[in-house]
Design a protein around this motif. Structure first.
Motif, PDB file in Angstrom:
ATOM      1  N   GLY A  56       0.791  -1.228   0.000  1.00  0.00           N
ATOM      2  CA  GLY A  56       0.000   0.000   0.000  1.00  0.00           C
ATOM      3  C   GLY A  56       0.821   1.274   0.000  1.00  0.00           C
ATOM      4  O   GLY A  56       0.291   2.361   0.076  1.00  0.00           O
ATOM      5  N   ARG A  83      -4.750  -4.282  -5.426  1.00  0.00           N
ATOM      6  CA  ARG A  83      -4.891  -3.027  -4.688  1.00  0.00           C
ATOM      7  C   ARG A  83      -5.359  -2.002  -5.711  1.00  0.00           C
ATOM      8  O   ARG A  83      -4.806  -1.909  -6.797  1.00  0.00           O
ATOM      9  CB  ARG A  83      -3.564  -2.607  -4.072  1.00  0.00           C
ATOM     10  CG  ARG A  83      -3.721  -1.440  -3.118  1.00  0.00           C
ATOM     11  CD  ARG A  83      -2.447  -1.188  -2.356  1.00  0.00           C
ATOM     12  NE  ARG A  83      -2.004  -2.309  -1.551  1.00  0.00           N
ATOM     13  CZ  ARG A  83      -2.407  -2.584  -0.314  1.00  0.00           C
ATOM     14  NH1 ARG A  83      -3.299  -1.815   0.272  1.00  0.00           N
ATOM     15  NH2 ARG A  83      -1.913  -3.611   0.334  1.00  0.00           N
ATOM     16  N   LEU A  94      -8.393  -3.106  -1.192  1.00  0.00           N
ATOM     17  CA  LEU A  94      -7.489  -4.256  -1.273  1.00  0.00           C
ATOM     18  C   LEU A  94      -8.326  -5.512  -1.343  1.00  0.00           C
ATOM     19  O   LEU A  94      -9.254  -5.693  -0.551  1.00  0.00           O
ATOM     20  CB  LEU A  94      -6.578  -4.302  -0.033  1.00  0.00           C
ATOM     21  CG  LEU A  94      -5.702  -5.545   0.103  1.00  0.00           C
ATOM     22  CD1 LEU A  94      -4.663  -5.615  -1.016  1.00  0.00           C
ATOM     23  CD2 LEU A  94      -5.023  -5.564   1.465  1.00  0.00           C
ATOM     24  N   TRP A  96      -7.753  -9.771  -1.808  1.00  0.00           N
ATOM     25  CA  TRP A  96      -6.828 -10.878  -2.002  1.00  0.00           C
ATOM     26  C   TRP A  96      -7.539 -12.181  -1.681  1.00  0.00           C
ATOM     27  O   TRP A  96      -8.479 -12.216  -0.903  1.00  0.00           O
ATOM     28  CB  TRP A  96      -5.553 -10.727  -1.169  1.00  0.00           C
ATOM     29  CG  TRP A  96      -5.741 -10.837   0.306  1.00  0.00           C
ATOM     30  CD1 TRP A  96      -6.041  -9.840   1.162  1.00  0.00           C
ATOM     31  CD2 TRP A  96      -5.655 -12.024   1.084  1.00  0.00           C
ATOM     32  NE1 TRP A  96      -6.143 -10.325   2.440  1.00  0.00           N
ATOM     33  CE2 TRP A  96      -5.917 -11.671   2.424  1.00  0.00           C
ATOM     34  CE3 TRP A  96      -5.391 -13.373   0.787  1.00  0.00           C
ATOM     35  CZ2 TRP A  96      -5.918 -12.596   3.450  1.00  0.00           C
ATOM     36  CZ3 TRP A  96      -5.383 -14.282   1.823  1.00  0.00           C
ATOM     37  CH2 TRP A  96      -5.646 -13.899   3.130  1.00  0.00           C
TER      38      TRP A  96
END
Length: 101
Positions: A56, A83, A94, A96
């Motif tokens: 980030g 991101r 974000l 994942w």
């Protein structure tokens, strides 16, 4: 195994937007050599993209997608990490997941 990196509208360099959009693959092992003329985005487009996508922050200010949309997607055999900023006024997102789930 390799690592796939996709970049959409990423980066700033010396106060100007680079708008870098690209994709590349990294080998699972070995060295990667990034070459090119000075001031052509090697650091932003390689180190900066990976650091920002994973953590980030690329360690530089301002945010490399501040005030606009942009994203970095990292794919491995196991994980998918993205991101992103969906709008110029939106906050960072974000996402994942494990690719086998």
């Amino acid at each position: 195994m390799s690592y796939r990196v996709q970049i959409n509208n990423f980066g700033r360099y010396r106060g100007r937007e680079t708008g870098l959009t690209a994709s590349f693959e990294l080998p699972a092992r070995g060295s990667v050599l990034v070459v090119g003329p000075n001031s052509q985005g090697k650091s932003i487009g390689f180190y900066g993209v990976l650091a920002w996508g994973l953590f980030g922050s690329d360690g530089l200010k301002p945010d490399p997608v501040a005030g606009r949309t942009g994203s970095v997607t990292l794919r491995t055999e196991t994980y998918l990490i993205e991101r992103f900023r969906k709008s110029s006024k939106g906050s960072l997102g974000l996402a994942w997941c494990r690719r086998d789930s």
